[in-house]
Enzyme design. Sequence first.
Site, PDB file in Angstrom:
ATOM      1  N   HIS A  27      72.998 -73.590  16.371  1.00 21.38           N
ATOM      2  CA  HIS A  27      73.925 -73.293  15.271  1.00 21.38           C
ATOM      3  C   HIS A  27      73.453 -72.135  14.410  1.00 21.38           C
ATOM      4  CE1 HIS A  27      71.670 -75.338  11.939  1.00 21.38           C
ATOM      5  NE2 HIS A  27      71.249 -76.128  12.903  1.00 21.38           N
ATOM      6  N   ASP A  52      65.886 -72.824  10.981  1.00 25.50           N
ATOM      7  CA  ASP A  52      66.842 -73.868  11.366  1.00 25.50           C
ATOM      8  C   ASP A  52      68.244 -73.293  11.135  1.00 25.50           C
ATOM      9  OD1 ASP A  52      68.342 -76.164  11.793  1.00 25.50           O
ATOM     10  OD2 ASP A  52      67.787 -77.067   9.879  1.00 25.50           O
ATOM     11  N   GLU A  83      77.122 -77.123  11.890  1.00 27.35           N
ATOM     12  CA  GLU A  83      76.147 -78.177  12.187  1.00 27.35           C
ATOM     13  C   GLU A  83      75.552 -78.785  10.927  1.00 27.35           C
ATOM     14  OE1 GLU A  83      72.370 -80.175  13.161  1.00 27.35           O
ATOM     15  OE2 GLU A  83      72.723 -78.500  11.788  1.00 27.35           O
ATOM     16  N   GLU A  84      75.283 -77.965   9.919  1.00 28.32           N
ATOM     17  CA  GLU A  84      74.603 -78.468   8.721  1.00 28.32           C
ATOM     18  C   GLU A  84      75.440 -79.482   7.946  1.00 28.32           C
ATOM     19  OE1 GLU A  84      71.631 -78.263   8.148  1.00 28.32           O
ATOM     20  OE2 GLU A  84      70.811 -76.416   8.951  1.00 28.32           O
ATOM     21  N   ASP A 121      67.662 -77.081  18.808  1.00 27.75           N
ATOM     22  CA  ASP A 121      67.515 -77.093  17.355  1.00 27.75           C
ATOM     23  C   ASP A 121      66.032 -77.294  17.044  1.00 27.75           C
ATOM     24  OD1 ASP A 121      68.132 -77.154  14.627  1.00 27.75           O
ATOM     25  OD2 ASP A 121      69.941 -78.346  14.958  1.00 27.75           O
ATOM     26  N   HIS A 136      64.126 -77.094   6.154  1.00 24.78           N
ATOM     27  CA  HIS A 136      65.068 -77.034   5.036  1.00 24.78           C
ATOM     28  C   HIS A 136      64.405 -76.568   3.745  1.00 24.78           C
ATOM     29  CE1 HIS A 136      68.679 -79.521   6.693  1.00 24.78           C
ATOM     30  NE2 HIS A 136      68.220 -78.626   7.554  1.00 24.78           N
TER      31      HIS A 136
END
Length: 348
Positions: free
Chosen positions: A69, A186, A220-221, A241, A321
């Site tokens: 993603h 990410d 995706e998030e 991922d 994150h």
Amino acid sequence: MKADGQEIFRYIKDLVSIPSPTGYTEEAIRYTEKFLNTYGIENRRTNKGALLATIKGQDDSKHRFLTAHVDTLGAMVKEIKPNGRLKLTMVGGFRWNACEGEYCKIHTADRTVYTGTILLTQTSVHVYQKMGDIKRDDDHMEVRIDAVTKSQADTKALGIEVGDFVSFEPRAELAGNGFLKSRHLDDKASVGILLYLIKQLKEENITLPYTTHFLISNNEEIGYGGNSNIPPETVEYLAVDMGAIGDGQTTDEYSVSICAKDSSGPYHYGLRQHLVELAKKHEVDYRIDIYPYYGSDASAAIRAGFDIVHGLIGPGIDASHAFERTHISSIEHTANLLWHYMQSELVI
């Protein structure tokens, strides 16, 4: 093939430099689209704005599906405060302490971009004695805009409105000893890997055993990036991922992570074992891990009801994150495992 991590790093750095919080991914999708077109790879936009590329294989009756993603964490303007600063609402799952003090960009509807800084509402230790005790939440974080604005009216005059997207500065930096540190690895690290592999397939004139799709997803998030546009012939679905690093985890920054289970439950055991066997056979350094607070495009597809074999692998990313980092060896091991996986037999 032995993956060239330096080349992949260049693609990753390009990608992380493009602001693309979920819901504002057009430019990042356009970058990947241009890349695919350069190498003559069949691709199309989905209605949701993702990009689906397809490489025909020897067997077109059974398909593989890989996804990574391009959307990232970010925020939106929730409120223009009386003092002209901005109250935010999160896009994606993170904690405000992970971006306190970070530079950001405000993207207005007319495509003007303003810079700013994400701060606690009471930041100065010279004024606020107990600022360290204040909870970092939606009500106590704000954006200080790099413009002369002293009121709500001043900020609105700049063209900033509720609903404008706010992206976080990636601060990408390649250290001389093989580390890449940046926000948004990410999952732009994985997108860079897939682009590199697609290029290698084209340049080496490789014919894959099965028709293989590559979805560059853009939601995706927020949980549903890869749960549609899956052709009915699809048998195997592999999400690419990040592997998350922390206490109690086996994943590190130097190997490829193979996920056994996340918050959605176990991944397909046969596919997991197939990936492990490929890693052993081709001397790919790997770790098997479990992520209790994680979900992927593959798990989203399972929840959507698709009858598929699903798996998850990716490079090890430290401080996910937040202020992320990985090593070139992890990128290369992930690319090498994917290279052999795409040319292997299906597990069923």
